[in-house]
Design a protein around this motif. Structure first.
Motif, short mmCIF file in Angstrom:
data_model
loop_
_atom_site.label_atom_id
_atom_site.label_comp_id
_atom_site.label_asym_id
_atom_site.label_seq_id
_atom_site.Cartn_x
_atom_site.Cartn_y
_atom_site.Cartn_z
N SER A 177 32.56 41.44 49.17
CA SER A 177 32.19 42.88 49.28
C SER A 177 31.20 42.91 49.08
CB SER A 177 33.03 43.36 48.08
OG SER A 177 34.30 43.18 48.27
N LEU A 178 30.57 43.60 51.17
CA LEU A 178 29.17 44.49 51.36
C LEU A 178 29.43 45.94 50.95
CD1 LEU A 178 28.16 41.84 53.64
CD2 LEU A 178 28.46 41.50 51.64
N ASN A 179 27.96 46.34 50.18
CA ASN A 179 27.88 47.89 49.60
C ASN A 179 29.27 48.67 49.78
OD1 ASN A 179 25.11 47.56 50.80
ND2 ASN A 179 26.64 46.94 52.95
N PRO A 180 29.80 47.60 48.38
CA PRO A 180 31.22 48.36 48.49
C PRO A 180 31.27 49.79 47.69
CG PRO A 180 30.69 46.82 46.33
CD PRO A 180 29.61 46.63 47.64
N PRO A 181 31.75 51.04 47.27
CA PRO A 181 31.87 52.30 46.53
C PRO A 181 31.87 52.00 45.08
CG PRO A 181 34.16 51.97 47.97
CD PRO A 181 33.46 51.13 48.89
N VAL A 182 31.19 52.82 43.80
CA VAL A 182 31.50 52.53 42.92
C VAL A 182 32.12 53.71 42.80
CG1 VAL A 182 29.96 52.29 40.72
CG2 VAL A 182 29.43 51.09 43.03
N PRO A 183 33.18 53.67 41.70
CA PRO A 183 33.58 52.13 40.69
C PRO A 183 34.62 51.33 41.88
CG PRO A 183 34.77 53.99 40.69
CD PRO A 183 34.11 55.27 41.46
N TYR A 184 33.94 49.94 41.71
CA TYR A 184 34.82 49.37 42.19
C TYR A 184 35.31 48.63 41.51
CZ TYR A 184 34.94 44.21 44.19
OH TYR A 184 34.63 42.88 44.48
N LYS A 185 36.52 48.16 41.86
CA LYS A 185 37.34 47.12 41.50
C LYS A 185 38.05 46.18 41.94
CE LYS A 185 41.81 47.76 38.11
NZ LYS A 185 42.82 49.39 37.09
N SER A 186 38.61 44.96 41.46
CA SER A 186 38.77 44.23 42.66
C SER A 186 39.68 42.31 41.79
CB SER A 186 37.61 42.87 43.57
OG SER A 186 38.79 42.19 44.32
N PHE A 187 40.35 41.87 42.56
CA PHE A 187 41.78 41.20 41.74
C PHE A 187 40.91 39.60 41.72
CE2 PHE A 187 45.29 38.06 42.36
CZ PHE A 187 46.16 38.50 40.86
N ILE A 188 41.16 39.25 40.81
CA ILE A 188 40.81 37.89 41.12
C ILE A 188 42.36 36.37 40.77
CG2 ILE A 188 39.22 35.59 39.91
CD1 ILE A 188 37.62 37.76 38.05
N ASN A 189 42.67 35.94 42.12
CA ASN A 189 43.01 35.31 42.68
C ASN A 189 43.26 34.50 41.82
OD1 ASN A 189 45.93 34.09 43.67
ND2 ASN A 189 45.10 33.50 45.58
N GLY A 190 43.47 33.79 40.81
CA GLY A 190 43.97 32.58 39.93
C GLY A 190 42.55 32.53 38.56
N GLY A 191 42.43 33.89 37.94
CA GLY A 191 41.83 34.49 37.14
C GLY A 191 40.64 33.44 37.13
N PHE A 192 39.95 34.42 35.99
CA PHE A 192 38.24 34.15 35.68
C PHE A 192 38.13 32.66 34.95
CE2 PHE A 192 33.85 34.58 34.75
CZ PHE A 192 33.47 34.72 36.48
N ILE A 193 38.48 31.20 35.37
CA ILE A 193 38.84 30.28 34.57
C ILE A 193 37.87 29.84 34.26
CG2 ILE A 193 41.33 29.99 35.09
CD1 ILE A 193 40.56 28.16 36.58
N PRO A 194 37.40 28.62 34.23
CA PRO A 194 35.99 27.66 33.80
C PRO A 194 35.74 27.21 34.75
CG PRO A 194 37.36 27.25 31.84
CD PRO A 194 38.60 28.74 32.63
N LYS A 195 34.39 27.63 35.14
CA LYS A 195 33.99 26.53 36.26
C LYS A 195 33.80 27.60 37.52
CE LYS A 195 34.53 22.33 35.04
NZ LYS A 195 35.33 20.60 35.72
N ARG A 196 34.64 28.74 37.08
CA ARG A 196 34.22 30.06 38.30
C ARG A 196 32.99 30.78 38.03
NH1 ARG A 196 39.80 32.57 41.04
NH2 ARG A 196 38.55 33.05 42.87
N THR A 197 32.99 31.66 39.81
CA THR A 197 31.04 32.62 38.99
C THR A 197 31.85 33.77 39.83
OG1 THR A 197 29.92 30.64 39.25
CG2 THR A 197 28.97 32.36 40.11
N LEU A 198 30.58 35.02 39.08
CA LEU A 198 31.16 36.29 39.60
C LEU A 198 29.80 36.25 39.59
CD1 LEU A 198 32.52 38.68 40.34
CD2 LEU A 198 31.86 39.25 36.89
N VAL A 199 28.94 37.36 41.43
CA VAL A 199 27.36 37.11 40.99
C VAL A 199 27.65 39.33 41.72
CG1 VAL A 199 25.63 37.02 43.00
CG2 VAL A 199 27.56 35.38 42.13
N VAL A 200 26.83 39.75 41.37
CA VAL A 200 26.84 41.31 41.23
C VAL A 200 25.51 41.84 41.61
CG1 VAL A 200 27.52 43.66 40.69
CG2 VAL A 200 28.77 41.67 40.24
#
Length: 311
Positions: A177-200
């Motif tokens: 998601s490039l230059n998204p508006p804030v507030p930002y909200k998104s669904f994480i398919n499969g859940g934020f499980i071990p070995k997964r990464t989020l970058v902001v």
């Protein structure tokens, strides 16, 4: 602890210039490239190139050339079979001396969408099929603090191999998601499980902002990451079963300052979230909820301008 980017996310912090890298899997629709940089004391021009092969004589799908010569402008062109096509020009210069800037390239079916620090700057139509583009480079009078390729290939192609540490991480599929508006909200398919990464990637614009990892069905917050610039603190907490837990505030160094770019990478491990800030390990936050597959929502809210969210 060195930061290891997950497959699908190529990042380089403070690379030497000229800098050249293969694009894992090649360029394709939906990808993004982000360059945070400043100009050196003495500067004349710099360029960003997307090419079909390594080397100065290869075909170049996009040559973006910022020129500072009294007629400051940005020139765009393509090179095919050793010859330059007709150039396009933007008689405006958003990349100023004395202040960091971010150049972003969003790859669409028809063109490169180019932004300057979150503001759309130029559209350059494809003249070479993007699937032929395998390399990119940055040259000239520019100091790069961070270069990130978002949504690239997951495996090995053309000699670019994953390290042993990367093969143990879940790929980041995107698209970013490039230059998204804030507030930002998104669904994480499969859940934020071990070995997964989020970058902001973003920049604070006021007193406080937060990144939440949430359970969508009941609004529990297993991780509330909250820089409070007005108080100089970095809060971590959880909100479970209607109750806030005990705040954690200790950190070796708080890197968040108003007007300064940040890169926050949150990685889920078996026992904790590992948080990296600007390429360095900053802190860990032990899990207080262990049904990690239910953590299916990410939120970014508050006084912040976001340049990309990627997971």
């Amino acid at each position: 602890m060195a930061y290891v980017p997950a497959p699908g996310y190529q990042s380089a912090f403070n690379p030497p210039i000229p800098f050249t890298t293969m694009i894992a899997g090649g360029l394709r629709v939906g990808m993004g490239v982000s360059i945070q940089a400043t100009l050196p004391k003495n500067y004349n021009r710099f360029a960003v190139n997307f090419t079909t092969a390594e080397g100065e004589e290869s075909d170049c799908a996009l040559h973006m050339n910022a020129r500072y010569d009294g007629r400051d402008r940005v020139v765009f062109n393509t090179r095919r079979c050793g010859k330059w096509d007709e150039e396009e020009m933007k008689k405006d210069m958003p990349f100023k001396a004395g202040k960091p800037f971010i150049i972003q390239f969003e790859i669409t079916r028809n063109n490169f969408l180019i932004s300057s620090t979150g503001e759309r700057f130029y559209e350059f139509g494809h003249r070479i099929p993007i699937e032929h583009v395998m390399w990119m480079s940055v040259t000239g009078d520019i100091l790069v603090q961070e270069l990130s390729i978002l949504g690239c290939g997951q495996g090995v192609k053309g000699g670019l191999q994953l390290t042993a540490a990367q093969t143990g991480l879940l790929p980041m599929y995107g698209p970013p998601s490039l230059n998204p508006p804030v507030p930002y909200k998104s669904f994480i398919n499969g859940g934020f499980i071990p070995k997964r990464t989020l970058v902001v990637k973003g920049v604070p614009t006021g007193k406080s902002f937060h990144i939440n990892l949430k359970v969508g069905m009941n609004n529990d917050i297993p991780l509330h990451f909250n820089p409070r610039l007005n108080k100089g603190t970095l809060i971590r907490n959880s909100f479970l079963n209607g109750t806030w837990g005990e705040e954690e505030t200790q950190v070796a160094r708080n890197p968040f300052k108003q007007g300064e770019f940040f890169d926050v990478s949150i990685r889920c491990a078996d026992k904790q979230y590992k948080v990296f800030i600007n390429g360095s390990h900053a802190l860990d936050f032990s899990h207080r909820m262990f049904s990690l597959a239910q953590v299916d929502t990410v939120e970014v809210e508050g006084d912040v301008k976001v340049f990309y969210v990627f997971f």
